[in-house]
Design a protein around this motif. Structure first.
Motif, PDB file in Angstrom:
ATOM      1  N   GLY A 119       0.822  -1.197   0.000  1.00  0.00           N
ATOM      2  CA  GLY A 119       0.000   0.000   0.000  1.00  0.00           C
ATOM      3  C   GLY A 119       0.854   1.243   0.000  1.00  0.00           C
ATOM      4  N   ALA A 120       0.191   2.382  -0.061  1.00  0.00           N
ATOM      5  CA  ALA A 120       0.859   3.683  -0.026  1.00  0.00           C
ATOM      6  C   ALA A 120       0.557   4.334   1.317  1.00  0.00           C
ATOM      7  CB  ALA A 120       0.367   4.570  -1.166  1.00  0.00           C
ATOM      8  N   TYR A 121       1.559   4.889   1.947  1.00  0.00           N
ATOM      9  CA  TYR A 121       1.419   5.471   3.275  1.00  0.00           C
ATOM     10  C   TYR A 121       1.942   6.904   3.273  1.00  0.00           C
ATOM     11  CZ  TYR A 121       0.904   0.571   4.411  1.00  0.00           C
ATOM     12  OH  TYR A 121       0.472  -0.729   4.437  1.00  0.00           O
ATOM     13  N   ASP A 122       1.114   7.831   3.685  1.00  0.00           N
ATOM     14  CA  ASP A 122       1.595   9.188   3.893  1.00  0.00           C
ATOM     15  C   ASP A 122       2.086   9.296   5.334  1.00  0.00           C
ATOM     16  OD1 ASP A 122      -0.740   9.295   5.425  1.00  0.00           O
ATOM     17  OD2 ASP A 122      -1.720  10.772   4.150  1.00  0.00           O
ATOM     18  N   ARG A 123       2.474  10.473   5.734  1.00  0.00           N
ATOM     19  CA  ARG A 123       3.017  10.667   7.082  1.00  0.00           C
ATOM     20  C   ARG A 123       2.045  10.168   8.156  1.00  0.00           C
ATOM     21  NH1 ARG A 123       6.241  15.833   9.072  1.00  0.00           N
ATOM     22  NH2 ARG A 123       7.007  15.466   6.993  1.00  0.00           N
ATOM     23  N   MET A 124       0.767  10.532   8.036  1.00  0.00           N
ATOM     24  CA  MET A 124      -0.218  10.109   9.032  1.00  0.00           C
ATOM     25  C   MET A 124      -0.407   8.595   9.017  1.00  0.00           C
ATOM     26  SD  MET A 124      -2.076  10.937  11.552  1.00  0.00           S
ATOM     27  CE  MET A 124      -2.020  12.694  11.430  1.00  0.00           C
ATOM     28  N   GLY A 125      -0.378   7.985   7.835  1.00  0.00           N
ATOM     29  CA  GLY A 125      -0.503   6.534   7.737  1.00  0.00           C
ATOM     30  C   GLY A 125       0.650   5.810   8.410  1.00  0.00           C
ATOM     31  N   LEU A 126       1.857   6.355   8.258  1.00  0.00           N
ATOM     32  CA  LEU A 126       3.022   5.766   8.928  1.00  0.00           C
ATOM     33  C   LEU A 126       2.880   5.869  10.445  1.00  0.00           C
ATOM     34  CD1 LEU A 126       5.857   7.109   6.609  1.00  0.00           C
ATOM     35  CD2 LEU A 126       5.105   4.734   6.827  1.00  0.00           C
ATOM     36  N   VAL A 127       2.441   7.019  10.920  1.00  0.00           N
ATOM     37  CA  VAL A 127       2.267   7.221  12.365  1.00  0.00           C
ATOM     38  C   VAL A 127       1.163   6.301  12.895  1.00  0.00           C
ATOM     39  CG1 VAL A 127       1.562   8.892  14.132  1.00  0.00           C
ATOM     40  CG2 VAL A 127       3.213   9.554  12.368  1.00  0.00           C
ATOM     41  N   GLN A 128       0.055   6.212  12.172  1.00  0.00           N
ATOM     42  CA  GLN A 128      -1.039   5.330  12.602  1.00  0.00           C
ATOM     43  C   GLN A 128      -0.610   3.867  12.601  1.00  0.00           C
ATOM     44  OE1 GLN A 128      -4.140   6.518   9.891  1.00  0.00           O
ATOM     45  NE2 GLN A 128      -4.927   8.058  11.319  1.00  0.00           N
ATOM     46  N   GLY A 129       0.362   3.525  11.757  1.00  0.00           N
ATOM     47  CA  GLY A 129       0.867   2.162  11.699  1.00  0.00           C
ATOM     48  C   GLY A 129       1.930   1.851  12.736  1.00  0.00           C
TER      49      GLY A 129
END
Length: 102
Positions: free
Chosen positions: A30-40
């Motif tokens: 998948g593709a992860y932006d900054r918020m997606g990385l933090v949520q992960g």
């Protein structure tokens, strides 16, 4: 993260948390932006190393094809994305992370 069955684990420290214990987070395709990385589970602006790895389910070879006797047509068979090398995936992810955290 691109590639069939590929995952990327990001680490707080440059030694992959070998001698220094820190956080780590693993991301699937998948593709992860900054918020997606933090949520992960990654910490904002704090990734120092990463590993790209591939874990095909039992009965699936590294090309994504089902092995003989494993039951063709099972979930996760080849066809949705062409396999990519770990080096290509690592390069793409590194470029993306540099752009996000620059």
């Amino acid at each position: 993260v691109v590639g069939l069955y590929c995952q990327t684990t990001v680490y707080e420290f440059g030694d992959f948390n070998g001698q220094h214990k820190g956080w780590e987070a693993t991301f699937g395709r998948g593709a992860y932006d900054r918020m997606g990385l933090v949520q992960g589970g990654a910490k904002d602006n704090d990734i120092s190393s990463l590993k790209v790895h591939r874990h095909a389910p039992q009965g699936v070879d590294q090309s994504g094809a089902w092995s003989q006797g494993a039951g063709a047509g099972g979930a996760g068979g080849a066809g949705d994305h062409a396999p990519r090398s770990s080096a290509a995936a690592a390069g793409a992810l590194t470029a993306f992370l540099l752009a996000q955290f620059a």
